[in-house]
Design a protein around this motif. Structure first.
Motif, PDB file in Angstrom:
ATOM      1  N   LEU A   1       0.773  -1.244   0.000  1.00 24.00           N
ATOM      2  CA  LEU A   1       0.000   0.000   0.000  1.00 24.00           C
ATOM      3  C   LEU A   1       0.806   1.296   0.000  1.00 24.00           C
ATOM      4  CD1 LEU A   1      -2.925  -0.972   2.403  1.00 24.00           C
ATOM      5  CD2 LEU A   1      -2.977  -0.777  -0.081  1.00 24.00           C
TER       6      LEU A   1
ATOM      7  N   ALA B   1       2.579   4.239  -1.510  1.00 20.91           N
ATOM      8  CA  ALA B   1       2.669   4.901  -2.812  1.00 20.91           C
ATOM      9  C   ALA B   1       4.087   5.429  -3.029  1.00 20.91           C
ATOM     10  CB  ALA B   1       1.671   6.055  -2.868  1.00 20.91           C
TER      11      ALA B   1
ATOM     12  N   TYR C   1       0.308   6.480   1.957  1.00 23.40           N
ATOM     13  CA  TYR C   1      -0.274   5.156   1.745  1.00 23.40           C
ATOM     14  C   TYR C   1      -1.602   5.234   1.016  1.00 23.40           C
ATOM     15  CZ  TYR C   1       3.335   3.568   4.855  1.00 23.40           C
ATOM     16  OH  TYR C   1       4.556   3.298   5.408  1.00 23.40           O
ATOM     17  N   TRP C   2      -1.779   4.311   0.052  1.00 16.56           N
ATOM     18  CA  TRP C   2      -3.053   4.198  -0.647  1.00 16.56           C
ATOM     19  C   TRP C   2      -4.103   3.685   0.326  1.00 16.56           C
ATOM     20  CZ3 TRP C   2       0.548   1.649  -4.511  1.00 16.56           C
ATOM     21  CH2 TRP C   2       1.004   2.591  -5.439  1.00 16.56           C
TER      22      TRP C   2
ATOM     23  N   GLU D   1      -6.876  -5.857  -5.491  1.00 18.49           N
ATOM     24  CA  GLU D   1      -6.694  -4.654  -6.289  1.00 18.49           C
ATOM     25  C   GLU D   1      -6.527  -3.468  -5.336  1.00 18.49           C
ATOM     26  OE1 GLU D   1      -9.218  -1.818  -9.345  1.00 18.49           O
ATOM     27  OE2 GLU D   1      -9.922  -3.846  -8.946  1.00 18.49           O
ATOM     28  N   VAL D   2      -5.548  -2.640  -5.598  1.00 16.63           N
ATOM     29  CA  VAL D   2      -5.252  -1.506  -4.718  1.00 16.63           C
ATOM     30  C   VAL D   2      -6.128  -0.312  -5.078  1.00 16.63           C
ATOM     31  CG1 VAL D   2      -3.470   0.135  -3.994  1.00 16.63           C
ATOM     32  CG2 VAL D   2      -2.875  -2.263  -4.398  1.00 16.63           C
ATOM     33  N   ASP D   3      -6.808   0.239  -4.084  1.00 12.00           N
ATOM     34  CA  ASP D   3      -7.531   1.493  -4.239  1.00 12.00           C
ATOM     35  C   ASP D   3      -6.502   2.592  -4.018  1.00 12.00           C
ATOM     36  OD1 ASP D   3      -8.902   3.894  -3.808  1.00 12.00           O
ATOM     37  OD2 ASP D   3     -10.637   2.866  -2.954  1.00 12.00           O
ATOM     38  N   ARG D   4      -6.136   3.302  -5.055  1.00 10.53           N
ATOM     39  CA  ARG D   4      -5.014   4.233  -5.016  1.00 10.53           C
ATOM     40  C   ARG D   4      -5.366   5.645  -4.553  1.00 10.53           C
ATOM     41  NH1 ARG D   4      -0.319   2.212  -8.202  1.00 10.53           N
ATOM     42  NH2 ARG D   4      -0.824   0.039  -8.558  1.00 10.53           N
ATOM     43  N   ARG D   5      -6.505   5.803  -3.952  1.00 17.05           N
ATOM     44  CA  ARG D   5      -6.817   7.104  -3.361  1.00 17.05           C
ATOM     45  C   ARG D   5      -5.979   7.268  -2.089  1.00 17.05           C
ATOM     46  NH1 ARG D   5     -13.223   6.592  -3.120  1.00 17.05           N
ATOM     47  NH2 ARG D   5     -12.570   4.471  -2.665  1.00 17.05           N
ATOM     48  N   VAL D   6      -5.647   8.501  -1.764  1.00 15.09           N
ATOM     49  CA  VAL D   6      -4.882   8.765  -0.543  1.00 15.09           C
ATOM     50  C   VAL D   6      -5.668   9.724   0.350  1.00 15.09           C
ATOM     51  CG1 VAL D   6      -2.604   8.314  -1.509  1.00 15.09           C
ATOM     52  CG2 VAL D   6      -3.528  10.608  -1.647  1.00 15.09           C
TER      53      VAL D   6
END
Length: 76
Positions: free
Chosen positions: A5, A7, A12-13, A22-27
């Motif tokens: 996680l 970034a 961290y995402w 699947e990684v949720d790439r919002r921060v």
């Protein structure tokens, strides 16, 4: 946590979506705050400077990402 996680920016995402991871790439700020607090607590418990350095690295990355124009902004 760092392996899945963290970034490239040093924060961290948000999360892994299961079952496919699947990684949720919002921060968000809280995604930096929790590992930052954990690193500080580990430093306080163990006295190992690597945890202090990790906390400082996370804090610097969060400051760079979330602190703009002298403020955290209304959305943080």
């Amino acid at each position: 946590l760092d392996k899945k996680l963290k970034a490239p920016t040093g924060v961290y995402w948000d999360h892994l979506k299961l079952p496919g991871q699947e990684v949720d790439r919002r921060v968000y700020t809280y995604n930096a705050g929790t590992p930052l607090q954990a690193a500080v607590m580990l430093y306080e418990i163990t006295g190992q400077r690597r945890y202090l350095r990790k906390a400082q690295t996370i804090a610097a990355a969060a400051h760079k990402i979330f602190f703009k124009n002298g403020t955290w902004g209304a959305h943080y």
